[in-house]
Design a protein around this motif. Structure first.
Motif, PDB file in Angstrom:
ATOM      1  N   LYS A  71       0.768  -1.224   0.054  1.00 39.40           N
ATOM      2  CA  LYS A  71       0.000  -0.140   0.058  1.00 39.40           C
ATOM      3  C   LYS A  71       0.708   1.044  -0.039  1.00 39.40           C
ATOM      4  CE  LYS A  71      -4.167   1.677   0.264  1.00 39.40           C
ATOM      5  NZ  LYS A  71      -5.010   1.668  -0.883  1.00 39.40           N
ATOM      6  N   GLU A  72       2.025   1.085   0.745  1.00 34.47           N
ATOM      7  CA  GLU A  72       2.952   2.332   0.720  1.00 34.47           C
ATOM      8  C   GLU A  72       3.401   2.629  -0.727  1.00 34.47           C
ATOM      9  OE1 GLU A  72       6.618   3.959   3.643  1.00 34.47           O
ATOM     10  OE2 GLU A  72       6.060   1.808   3.372  1.00 34.47           O
ATOM     11  N   LYS A  73       3.939   1.541  -1.220  1.00 35.48           N
ATOM     12  CA  LYS A  73       4.403   1.818  -2.645  1.00 35.48           C
ATOM     13  C   LYS A  73       3.170   2.283  -3.548  1.00 35.48           C
ATOM     14  CE  LYS A  73       8.116  -1.559  -3.344  1.00 35.48           C
ATOM     15  NZ  LYS A  73       8.521  -2.481  -4.133  1.00 35.48           N
ATOM     16  N   ALA A  74       2.230   1.816  -3.390  1.00 34.20           N
ATOM     17  CA  ALA A  74       1.041   2.433  -4.007  1.00 34.20           C
ATOM     18  C   ALA A  74       0.764   3.926  -4.091  1.00 34.20           C
ATOM     19  CB  ALA A  74      -0.074   1.482  -3.958  1.00 34.20           C
ATOM     20  N   GLN A  75       1.124   4.223  -2.685  1.00 38.35           N
ATOM     21  CA  GLN A  75       1.136   5.631  -2.543  1.00 38.35           C
ATOM     22  C   GLN A  75       1.792   6.418  -3.290  1.00 38.35           C
ATOM     23  OE1 GLN A  75      -1.896   7.292  -1.164  1.00 38.35           O
ATOM     24  NE2 GLN A  75      -2.552   5.210  -1.408  1.00 38.35           N
ATOM     25  N   PHE A  76       3.011   6.082  -3.187  1.00 40.03           N
ATOM     26  CA  PHE A  76       4.198   6.711  -4.213  1.00 40.03           C
ATOM     27  C   PHE A  76       3.716   6.864  -5.592  1.00 40.03           C
ATOM     28  CE2 PHE A  76       7.226   4.990  -0.937  1.00 40.03           C
ATOM     29  CZ  PHE A  76       7.339   6.301   0.030  1.00 40.03           C
ATOM     30  N   ALA A  77       3.250   5.658  -6.166  1.00 40.91           N
ATOM     31  CA  ALA A  77       2.711   5.700  -7.594  1.00 40.91           C
ATOM     32  C   ALA A  77       1.568   6.685  -7.749  1.00 40.91           C
ATOM     33  CB  ALA A  77       2.317   4.311  -7.994  1.00 40.91           C
ATOM     34  N   LYS A  78       0.593   6.646  -6.685  1.00 39.12           N
ATOM     35  CA  LYS A  78      -0.285   7.557  -6.847  1.00 39.12           C
ATOM     36  C   LYS A  78      -0.140   9.044  -6.828  1.00 39.12           C
ATOM     37  CE  LYS A  78      -4.480   8.855  -4.553  1.00 39.12           C
ATOM     38  NZ  LYS A  78      -5.287   9.129  -3.479  1.00 39.12           N
ATOM     39  N   GLN A  79       1.063   9.405  -5.818  1.00 37.11           N
ATOM     40  CA  GLN A  79       1.575  10.654  -5.979  1.00 37.11           C
ATOM     41  C   GLN A  79       2.390  11.151  -7.238  1.00 37.11           C
ATOM     42  OE1 GLN A  79       3.952  10.810  -2.464  1.00 37.11           O
ATOM     43  NE2 GLN A  79       2.340  10.450  -1.174  1.00 37.11           N
ATOM     44  N   HIS A  80       3.012  10.071  -7.792  1.00 34.39           N
ATOM     45  CA  HIS A  80       3.956  10.292  -8.909  1.00 34.39           C
ATOM     46  C   HIS A  80       2.692  10.737 -10.237  1.00 34.39           C
ATOM     47  CE1 HIS A  80       6.904   9.931 -12.018  1.00 34.39           C
ATOM     48  NE2 HIS A  80       6.194   8.768 -12.629  1.00 34.39           N
ATOM     49  N   ILE A  81       1.567   9.775 -10.090  1.00 33.58           N
ATOM     50  CA  ILE A  81       0.575  10.206 -11.393  1.00 33.58           C
ATOM     51  C   ILE A  81      -0.225  11.237 -10.918  1.00 33.58           C
ATOM     52  CG2 ILE A  81      -1.428   9.127 -12.164  1.00 33.58           C
ATOM     53  CD1 ILE A  81      -0.385   6.309 -11.615  1.00 33.58           C
ATOM     54  N   GLU A  82      -0.481  11.799  -9.771  1.00 31.73           N
ATOM     55  CA  GLU A  82      -1.054  13.029  -9.703  1.00 31.73           C
ATOM     56  C   GLU A  82      -0.370  14.180 -10.066  1.00 31.73           C
ATOM     57  OE1 GLU A  82      -4.631  11.576  -6.382  1.00 31.73           O
ATOM     58  OE2 GLU A  82      -2.740  12.252  -5.676  1.00 31.73           O
ATOM     59  N   ALA A  83       0.950  13.998  -9.781  1.00 32.72           N
ATOM     60  CA  ALA A  83       1.789  15.064 -10.013  1.00 32.72           C
ATOM     61  C   ALA A  83       2.405  15.223 -11.491  1.00 32.72           C
ATOM     62  CB  ALA A  83       3.204  15.005  -9.164  1.00 32.72           C
ATOM     63  N   ASN A  84       2.368  14.098 -12.217  1.00 30.51           N
ATOM     64  CA  ASN A  84       2.974  14.165 -13.587  1.00 30.51           C
ATOM     65  C   ASN A  84       2.053  13.599 -14.463  1.00 30.51           C
ATOM     66  OD1 ASN A  84       5.882  14.806 -12.829  1.00 30.51           O
ATOM     67  ND2 ASN A  84       5.436  13.194 -11.416  1.00 30.51           N
ATOM     68  N   PHE A  85       0.910  13.300 -14.245  1.00 26.53           N
ATOM     69  CA  PHE A  85       0.046  12.660 -15.301  1.00 26.53           C
ATOM     70  C   PHE A  85      -1.253  13.182 -15.045  1.00 26.53           C
ATOM     71  CE2 PHE A  85       3.376   9.741 -15.108  1.00 26.53           C
ATOM     72  CZ  PHE A  85       3.634   9.268 -16.530  1.00 26.53           C
ATOM     73  N   ASN A  86      -1.353  14.299 -14.529  1.00 29.45           N
ATOM     74  CA  ASN A  86      -2.725  14.972 -14.488  1.00 29.45           C
ATOM     75  C   ASN A  86      -3.120  15.538 -15.722  1.00 29.45           C
ATOM     76  OD1 ASN A  86      -1.823  17.813 -14.472  1.00 29.45           O
ATOM     77  ND2 ASN A  86      -0.716  17.320 -12.758  1.00 29.45           N
TER      78      ASN A  86
END
Lengths: 414, 283
Positions: free
Chosen positions: A365-380
């Motif tokens: 879940k922790e790793k998934a949060q990093f992915a989520k943040q990365h997507i929200e910051a760079n793939f919005n």
């Protein structure tokens, strides 16, 4: 200066390319001050058509009708064509021609793609994997005038613009109930590329004695009833080899709204997504799930790596793989070359990744949060639309500068 | 070699297409006939090697030849006396030198090189046109005719229209051909606040009349124009021209002339151009 853009693609089809085409339209529509948009909808294999009625659909229908009328009257003179399809179908139809392709899930493109790609002024792709494969493929060609055999590759510039889907609020799927608290989800297709059977079989073997579930959202070609009638027995047949299993497999088939898909990714009982496909152009379901913070079990190969990894490493549950020649049954002449390669997930590593996800869920879940943040910051949407518009339009011109340049080349004679 | 027989090969003739090349070819054909030549028109797609074999003693003028078979091009190259009357850039696969930096195409983009090389002469429209061909083919048989041919009737009409009172307004050529750049040109006028009208007519006389209504003609093509008949027509009708470096006519010494003075130059071309051709046939 406003540019007329002619978009040809499967804008209404229920397919990966359909999603890609609709992303392109949303991006272009975000700058109607820069683009006059004309649309020609093409079918996509045997996939179905989108049925939702909303403002976007109303606009798309209106643009399709306008385009059709203008084409019939031979009054349409676009500046740019944007062709959203596989490169075999690229054509020179406007002064500037661009292809937007999901590219390829393998390590090599066909010579036809190079040839057609070289007829384009620019090629947009959905992932760095697609760009790398397209730009690194070299074939041998014979110069028709000299007879000399020369290396032939793509000369057209390629730009990665990715894609996305609109983010919808979660909605319930009527009648959808899960028995266990820990479930995986797999969005797939019964096809050689998706590695569907291994993904399912190995999952069942891993959780045969566990109270764990797997939601399989899949089809063969379309979301039709007859498609379900073919798919369901295939899955039953595979599962029948494990009569004593404790784990449960649920099949979801048919159209789901964007909200229902979000509902699936955010369902409190769905804990992770699995995908050991041999390759993905982009991996849209993986993107959507990761965007909602769902842990992902997959291989570090092809399109999904762009959004599942960042400068700190891979933000997903890694499955080891080998890159080997594609299976004979996967060969698709002109598209999937028989001497091309893709990823083969390692069975043991896959099972281990599943177990780790289940046993050490907080880590996943922790790793998934990093992915989520990365997507929200760079793939919005804002970033992706801006990048897409820039790739298509080029740098915005300064009208005064344009007038000055024009006048500098004037030859006036009184 | 018979000096009296000329076979004029082209993709289209003026009865089929009313383009600049076809209009020029038509005048040349009439002028050659008036000089006693027996001129046979042949559509390029109808020409066969047998036709050529049966006429090896004829003089050939090859105008537009896209539909001429490779076999015929080869046969002409090896066996016939022919000149090429070039209207664009058919030595390039793309036919468009604007695709390449400084109009210089890479060698793999060249085509028909032998056909151009073996011609007795390659006639082109302007020094600008000649320069681009030379840059790519580097041949010594390229001749610029520095102009174009108009019928005496057309020149009479232009002489009359030259004297017409004109409105202070820009004319913009309305063309569906993208490289004629109608949209950007109109956009330029709009941005600069210039009054302009879009000019188009399938009737030649009417077209000239519309063009002569205004005192300025702005034409900004995106690709090289070998000469640009319409620009020369505007000049012959006493219209101020605003063009760009893509217009072949603007490189000619007579470009500063206008009205009847320029009409006189073009009248002279009716003698000069057939003379140049006859000289090639007689050599």
């Amino acid at each position: 200066m406003k540019k007329k853009i002619f978009v040809r693609g499967p804008v209404l089809s229920q397919s990966g390319y359909g999603e890609q085409a609709r992303f392109a339209l949303r991006a272009l529509k975000s700058r109607e001050d820069l683009f006059d948009i004309y649309i020609q909808a093409i079918p996509w294999g045997q996939t179905g058509w989108v049925w939702q009625k909303n403002e976007m659909r109303k606009w798309v229908d209106e643009r399709i009708t306008t385009t059709q009328v203008l084409l019939q009257q031979k009054k349409l003179q676009p500046d740019i064509s944007l062709q959203i399809t596989i490169p075999n179908e690229f054509q020179k139809i406007c002064p500037i021609n661009m292809g937007y392709t999901a590219g390829i899930e393998t390590t090599k493109v066909s010579s036809a793609w190079l040839q057609k790609g070289n007829e384009m002024d620019k090629i947009l792709v959905v992932s760095n994997h697609a760009k790398d494969t397209y730009t690194k493929t070299t074939v041998s060609a014979t110069n028709s005038q000299t007879g000399e055999v020369v290396p032939y590759k793509l000369d057209t510039p390629v730009e990665v613009v990715w894609e996305s889907t609109p983010r919808a609020d979660p909605e319930e799927i009527p009648g959808f109930k899960l028995d266990y608290d820990f479930n995986f989800v797999m969005i797939s297709q019964l096809s050689p590329r998706k590695n569907f059977q291994n993904a399912l079989r190995w999952w069942v073997e891993e959780f045969i004695d566990q109270e764990v579930g797997l939601v399989v959202k899949a089809n063969i070609k379309s979301n039709s009833i007859s498609d379900y009638a073919h798919l369901e027995p295939s899955i039953q047949n595979l599962l029948s080899k494990y009569p004593e299993r404790k784990c449960k497999v649920y099949l979801l088939h048919g159209d789901l709204s964007s909200g229902q898909m979000t509902g699936l990714y955010t369902n409190s009982k769905i804990k992770a997504m699995i995908n050991i496909a041999h390759g993905e152009g982009f991996g849209l379901p993986l993107f959507e799930a990761a965007r909602e913070g769902l842990p992902i079990v997959t291989v570090a190969f092809s399109g999904q790596v762009d959004f599942l990894a960042d400068e700190n490493g891979n933000n997903f549950q890694e499955v080891d793989f080998k890159v080997e020649t594609i299976q004979p049954e996967a060969v698709w002449d002109g598209v999937l070359q028989k001497d091309s390669m893709w990823a083969y997930a390692d069975q043991g590593s896959y099972k281990m990744a599943l177990r780790k996800t289940y046993k050490s869920y907080e880590e996943a879940k922790e790793k998934a949060q990093f992915a989520k943040q990365h997507i929200e910051a760079n793939f919005n949407d804002e970033k992706l639309y801006e990048g897409f518009v820039k790739a298509v339009y080029g740098e915005q011109i300064d009208v005064d500068e344009w007038l000055k340049e024009l006048e500098e080349d004037f030859v006036e004679q009184g | 070699m018979s000096k009296a027989k000329v076979i004029y090969i082209s993709d289209y003739f003026v009865n089929e297409v009313l383009g600049g090349g076809e209009l020029n070819d038509h005048e040349l054909l009439l002028l050659l006939e008036s000089r006693g030549y027996e001129v046979d028109k042949m559509k390029s797609n109808k020409v066969s090697t047998t036709t050529l074999k049966n006429n090896t003693d004829a003089n050939f003028i090859v105008s537009n030849f896209i539909n001429l078979s490779n076999g015929c091009r080869e046969y002409l190259s090896d066996n016939c006396n022919y000149i090429i009357y070039e209207h664009d850039h058919k030595y390039l696969i793309s036919r468009n030198p604007a695709l390449y930096r400084d109009y210089l195409a890479p060698s793999n983009q060249l085509t028909n090189v032998k056909f151009y090389k073996n011609a007795k002469a390659v006639f082109c429209q302007s020094t600008f046109h000649k320069g681009i061909i030379n840059k790519n083919l580097n041949l010594d048989n390229i001749i610029s005719v520095s102009g174009n041919l108009w019928s005496p009737e057309s020149m009479n009409i232009m002489s009359i229209l030259n004297k017409k009172q004109k409105k202070d307004c820009y004319s913009v050529l309305k063309s569906a051909t993208l490289h004629k750049n109608t949209r950007d040109t109109a956009f330029y006028c709009e941005k600069k606040g210039h009054e302009y009208s879009l000019i188009s007519s399938s009737n030649y006389q009417e077209f000239l009349s519309l063009l002569s209504n205004n005192n300025k003609f702005i034409f900004l093509p995106k690709t090289p124009e070998t000469l640009s008949r319409v620009v020369v027509e505007a000049r012959m009708m006493g219209i101020k021209t605003i063009t760009n470096s893509n217009v072949g006519a603007s490189y000619e010494s007579w470009y500063s002339l206008s009205g009847d003075a320029l009409i006189e130059v073009m009248k002279d071309k009716r003698l000069e151009i057939p003379d140049l051709i006859a000289r090639q046939f007689n050599e």
